[in-house]
Structures are given as C-alpha cells and as structure tokens.
Write a protein that holds these residues in place. Structure first.
Motif, short mmCIF file in Angstrom:
data_model
loop_
_atom_site.label_atom_id
_atom_site.label_comp_id
_atom_site.label_asym_id
_atom_site.label_seq_id
_atom_site.Cartn_x
_atom_site.Cartn_y
_atom_site.Cartn_z
N ASN A 168 1.04 -1.11 0.17
CA ASN A 168 -0.48 0.13 0.05
C ASN A 168 0.61 1.49 -0.03
O ASN A 168 0.80 2.63 -0.74
CB ASN A 168 -1.20 -0.38 1.26
CG ASN A 168 -2.18 -0.72 1.11
OD1 ASN A 168 -2.44 -1.57 -0.51
ND2 ASN A 168 -2.48 -1.84 2.28
N ALA A 169 1.78 1.16 1.20
CA ALA A 169 2.64 2.62 1.43
C ALA A 169 3.20 2.27 -0.63
O ALA A 169 3.97 2.23 -0.95
CB ALA A 169 3.92 2.59 2.31
N SER A 170 3.55 4.06 -0.42
CA SER A 170 3.97 4.40 -1.94
C SER A 170 5.53 5.20 -1.72
O SER A 170 6.06 5.95 -1.34
CB SER A 170 3.06 5.29 -2.48
OG SER A 170 3.93 6.65 -1.84
N VAL A 171 7.18 4.44 -2.70
CA VAL A 171 8.14 4.48 -2.50
C VAL A 171 8.28 5.91 -4.37
O VAL A 171 8.16 4.96 -4.93
CB VAL A 171 8.48 3.47 -2.82
CG1 VAL A 171 10.74 3.53 -2.89
CG2 VAL A 171 8.67 2.52 -1.25
N ILE A 172 8.77 7.17 -3.79
CA ILE A 172 10.00 7.27 -5.02
C ILE A 172 11.08 6.99 -5.22
O ILE A 172 11.47 6.85 -4.75
CB ILE A 172 9.82 9.22 -5.16
CG1 ILE A 172 8.20 9.35 -4.94
CG2 ILE A 172 10.05 9.10 -6.08
CD1 ILE A 172 8.39 10.94 -4.37
N VAL A 173 11.11 6.44 -6.41
CA VAL A 173 12.30 5.91 -7.15
C VAL A 173 12.85 6.70 -7.84
O VAL A 173 12.47 7.29 -9.31
CB VAL A 173 12.59 4.95 -8.05
CG1 VAL A 173 13.78 3.71 -8.66
CG2 VAL A 173 11.81 4.02 -6.93
N ARG A 174 13.92 7.42 -7.91
CA ARG A 174 14.12 8.84 -8.85
C ARG A 174 15.72 8.69 -9.09
O ARG A 174 16.67 8.62 -8.10
CB ARG A 174 14.11 9.81 -8.30
CG ARG A 174 13.66 11.69 -9.00
CD ARG A 174 13.63 12.36 -8.37
NE ARG A 174 14.18 12.57 -6.58
CZ ARG A 174 13.34 13.51 -5.47
NH1 ARG A 174 12.13 13.92 -6.99
NH2 ARG A 174 14.27 13.23 -4.62
#
Length: 573
Positions: free
Chosen positions: A509-515
């Motif tokens: 459910n939680a969101s991650v930013i891969v950048r």
C-alpha cells in the motif's frame, strides 16, 4: 566610418608640399577581425615615430576627436581637414582602411595575409598628397629565422608560435606602408632612430612574485634602449644581445601590484632624438597578493583510499586551483601529489599500514600561493583493513561507518533507525541479508555507499517491511533481490543497482519514489506489484526484463528504458 572626400594634388610628387605635424586618424575596418584596424593603426604609428615628422600619440588624437564630435555634434569625418587639425594641433592627417585580414592555422602550417591602404591629406589645402596600398602574404610550415622570431624565442621557450606569426605579419605590413611615405622638405640631418618591432611576454601574465616581465626590441644597432611598464616602472634598461636586438627584463617583487599597464619601449642615441614604441599586443597585470588560506580541511580514511575535502571562500575571482601535498612526516618531506580545481581529492597511492600528513595550498592565476592548511596525525591515518562483522540485531538507533562483513541476517526492529554513513562498504556472505522493520537511511551523497556480495555468491539483499526508507548515493549488486520494499514509503535516489536476479521489488500500500537511478544487468530491473509508487528520471537498460508490472497504479515517467531483451512486461494491457 566613411572615407573622407578624396581631392588629389595636381603638382608632381617632387613639388608636393608635405605637412610636418601629422595625426594618424582611426582606421576603417573592412574585415571580420574586430581589432585588425586599430592594431595596424598603432603599429603604423609606432613606425611613423621614426620618420622626420612630428607625430601625435593615438590616445591624444582619440581624446581630441571625442571632444570635437561632442562639441560640434558631427562626425569627425564630416568635417574639413582644417577643422580637424585646428582641434588636434596638426597640419596633416593620415587616414587608412584595412581591406583584408586572414588567419588560417592547420597543425604546424599557417597561412596569413593582410592588406591596407593609407593616404595623407594636407590640412591647409584639403588635398590628398600621398596614397599607398600594400599587402603581405605568409605561407609557412614554421616560424622563419628572423630577428623578430629570435627575440620571441629569447623571451620564452614556450612562445606562442601563432602569436609570433601574426605579430610579424602586422609589423611587415605597417613597415611596407611607412617606407613609402616621403619625407618633407627641410628634413633635419639627424633623424630619430628606427624601431622595427617590439615583442613581449605579456600574454603569459598576470605575473606573480618571482616571475619576469620580458621585452625585446628590434631596431637600429649600437645605441641605448629601455622600456617602461606604464607609470608603474620607468626607464628599465635593455641590453643589446646581438646587432639591433635589445632585451630587457623586470623581475616582479613581493608587494608589486598593478593592472592594465602598457609596455613602452625607447631607443635613443647618446646625444640626439629618441624613438618610442607602444606595444599593441596586450597590457601588463602584476599581482602578488596572496590568496586566502584553505579552511576546515577534513580527511576520511578507508581501506583503499583517503578522501580529503576543504572549504574556500566563493568570492576569490582569480583562484586557479589547489596544490595537494603529502608527507609521512608531520613537519617536512612534503611532495606535490596533484593540482586540482575542486575542493576535494582522493589519494589512492597508500599503504595499508601507512600514516600520512597532508597540506592544501590555494593558488591564483598569477601563481601566488596561500599559507597551507594541514591535517593532524589521526585524521590522516588509514582505516584498518579487516572489516567488522555485521550480524544479529540492534535494539537502538545505529550508525554504520567503515567496512563490514555481513554474515547471516542483520535485523532492525520497528521504532529503530539504521543509518549507513558516507563511504561505508558492506561485503555480504552467501545468503546474508538486512531486514529492516523500522527506518533505513543510506547517506551516500558525500561518499558512495557500497553493498555487494563477497566471493561472487548471491546474498539476500535489503528487505524493508512496513518501514520507511531514505536511500541516496549507493551501489548494490550481487543479490537475489537487491531491494525489497513491502508496504514501505520513502525515497530511493541516485543509486546504481546492477547484476542482481531482481534489482528492486516494490509492493503493497505505501508508495515509494525511485528517482535518478541506474538499473542495469539484472534479470528483472524493477518489479512493481500492487503499488502506487513512482519511477522517475531513471535509466533502465541491459536487463532481461526492464520493468515488470502487476496491478500497478503508480507512475513511470521521464525514464530511459532501452536495450533490455524485454523493456516492459505487464500482466494486463
């Protein structure tokens, strides 16, 4: 700039009454070379000073022209010659135009050419009394053995050959024009000495303490020569090294400082008139001001290198770089390792048991050196080569820094933060892994963090379950799954994830930013399952599968996804 009206005298050349006080007006430039007209005008003015006329300095003429145009509201070229000469204080004018100026350099070969036209007007009659056209062409594979080239060689062994060739071309063109100007009647028997050329090393400036300003003059032999550095130094002597070739030097002393000073050379007989030459190729800047000292010198020690960093004021415009010196003794024996432009340096030429001392010196464009900043003993000592063992679990916030051998599983429970500091290396044994249920911080922006397998055996990778991540600046390789993020939020940035079975697996459910990550050489680059995470501005290439989607609701944008056997694999369209 328009050419003044042309009115030619009707008398034969023998009967022409020539003026005696002559002003050389600014030249027209009909070429693409911006400074061609002014450079040739000044060279002609220098050579004209040896003729039996009374000449006026170009700077004085230019100042008078500005005043005349301001007061009269018209261009000087719209005025009659009598009006111009009345303002300047002369009875004749020389006008000119540069019609061609070409420079071609290919390796050691050069092709240079220039052409110009000058004409003299008698202010009393308003008539043109002399008109001359000349050109020069050089096609050379190197610098000829001329007096001019010999002077420049004496001034600097690293003389700019192109500069020599161009100066010689300009000088030769001006000399050919001046030689054809007739002399007025009643010329005195004693003429001013002839100066053919002046060259300097001003292009090597700015000059710092201990450096030398050098001047060479080519002219009439057997008399007295000297030079000035503007108003800064007057009457500096020159000696005659060979017939007609005079050389002079000024060694810069501590405390000398001046900017934009012209070189003015003089040639004079022991009893008689003097000739003067204003060098047109550049101005002298002398700077002996020592730059500020480096501050806050820091070292970080690793098993294979020592990293140095320091601070320096941002408002030092003439800084050219830093000298890095090293010794195995605290007070002596320092040798230069490198000259760098950034305020960081990595020393890899070290011994495992070595203790080193460093000094950093700031250097400006004049070669002035600051006082040194030095390390202390314990700052420069290398890290121990044997890694610490990382296993078990931690019960409180922990910071890792240095080299670690990861054996088995290393666990971080909920409510606990694990920080992996800059430059840390973790060597993982087969099957070993890191399990985080709290928070994981990887701080590698000021020194890359490295996590990889030992002895080419796959390790389990990093698993974060229901936690938070802030991972920046790291390399991860050689695992079954490099990073597993399940029900985890946060940021993964500036990472290189290579040579894993799966580079990253993100789910929940939680969101991650891969950048801004580099994902390459994996079987699967990034696997996204049931998540609203984002993959942004990353490079995903040379994987078997670049991206794998299943029930993905997030965003993939501004990435480069190329050269994978299958760029995208999705469970649904």
């Amino acid at each position: 700039m328009p050419e003044p009206p042309r009115e030619t005298a009707t008398e034969t050349p023998e009967k022409i009454q020539l003026p005696t006080i002559v002003a050389i007006m600014p030249f027209q430039n009909q070429t693409a070379e911006n400074d061609a007209a002014e450079r040739i005008r000044k060279e002609i003015s220098n050579l004209f000073s040896s003729k039996p006329y009374v000449d006026i300095e170009p700077s004085v003429i230019d100042e008078k022209i500005v005043t005349l145009e301001r007061d009269g509201g018209r261009s000087v070229y719209d005025l009659k010659p009598q009006e111009v000469c009345q303002a300047i204080g002369c009875d004749g004018l020389i006008f000119g135009k540069v019609t061609s100026y070409e420079k071609i350099y290919t390796g050691v070969y050069s092709q240079l050419s220039a052409a110009a036209e000058i004409w003299m007007v008698d202010a009393q009659t308003g008539k043109e009394v002399v008109r001359i056209q000349e050109s020069v062409d050089y096609y050379e594979g190197n610098v000829p053995l001329s007096a001019l080239a010999a002077i420049v060689t004496a001034l600097s062994t690293a003389a700019n050959i192109r500069e020599v060739q161009e100066s010689r071309m300009v000088n030769e063109l001006a000399y050919k024009l001046i030689q054809k100007i007739p002399e007025p009647e009643g010329t005195p028997a004693v003429k001013r000495p002839l100066i053919r050329a002046v060259v300097t090393n001003v292009s090597e400036g700015p000059f710092g303490s201990g450096e030398t300003v050098k001047v060479g003059l080519y002219g009439e032999p057997g008399i007295v020569a000297g030079f000035d550095i503007g108003n800064f130094k007057k009457g500096l002597p020159m000696h005659e090294s060979q017939a007609g070739v005079y050389l002079g030097e000024y060694a810069v002393l501590p405390g000398d400082n001046t900017r934009g000073m012209p070189i003015i050379a003089h040639l004079k007989r022991p009893s008689g008139p003097e000739s003067q030459w204003n060098y047109t190729g550049g101005l002298v800047t002398i700077d002996t001001t020592v730059p500020p000292k480096v501050t806050n010198l820091r070292t970080r020690s690793f098993d294979d290198r020592i990293e140095l960093s320091w601070e320096y004021p941002a408002d030092v415009p003439d800084l050219s770089g830093y000298l890095v010196l090293r010794s195995v003794q605290p007070l002596s024996g320092y040798e230069e390792l490198a000259k760098v432009e950034r305020n960081v340096y990595v020393d890899r030429k070290i011994r495992p048991d070595g203790v080193y001392y460093y000094r950093i010196i700031a250097v400006d464009h004049s070669g002035n050196q600051s006082e040194f900043a030095a390390t202390t003993t314990d700052q420069a000592k290398m890290a121990e080569k044997a890694p610490a063992v990382l296993s078990g679990f931690v019960m409180s916030d922990t910071v890792l820094s240095g080299i670690y051998a990861l054996t088995g599983q290393f666990s971080v429970p909920r409510g606990v933060t694990l920080t992996i500091g800059p430059g840390t290396t973790i060597l993982a044994e087969r099957g070993a892994g890191i399990l985080v249920q709290g928070k994981l911080i990887v701080d590698g922006l000021n020194g890359q963090v490295r996590l990889f397998s030992r002895k080419d055996k796959k390790w389990a990778g990093v698993v974060v379950e229901g936690g938070q991540v802030e991972m920046k600046g790291f390399l991860l390789s050689g695992s079954v799954v490099g990073i597993t993020l399940n029900d985890t939020g946060g940021l993964v940035e500036n990472a290189a994830i290579t040579d894993n079975d799966t580079g990253m697996s993100i789910s929940g459910n939680a969101s991650v930013i891969v950048r801004n990550c580099w994902v390459a050489g994996n079987n699967t680059g990034i696997e996204l399952t049931g998540t609203g995470s984002k993959v942004l501005q990353s490079v995903i290439l040379r994987n078997l599968t670049g991206l794998s989607y299943r029930n993905f609701t997030g965003e993939v944008r501004d990435n480069i996804i190329i050269d994978n056997e299958r760029n995208v694999l999705s469970a649904s369209p």
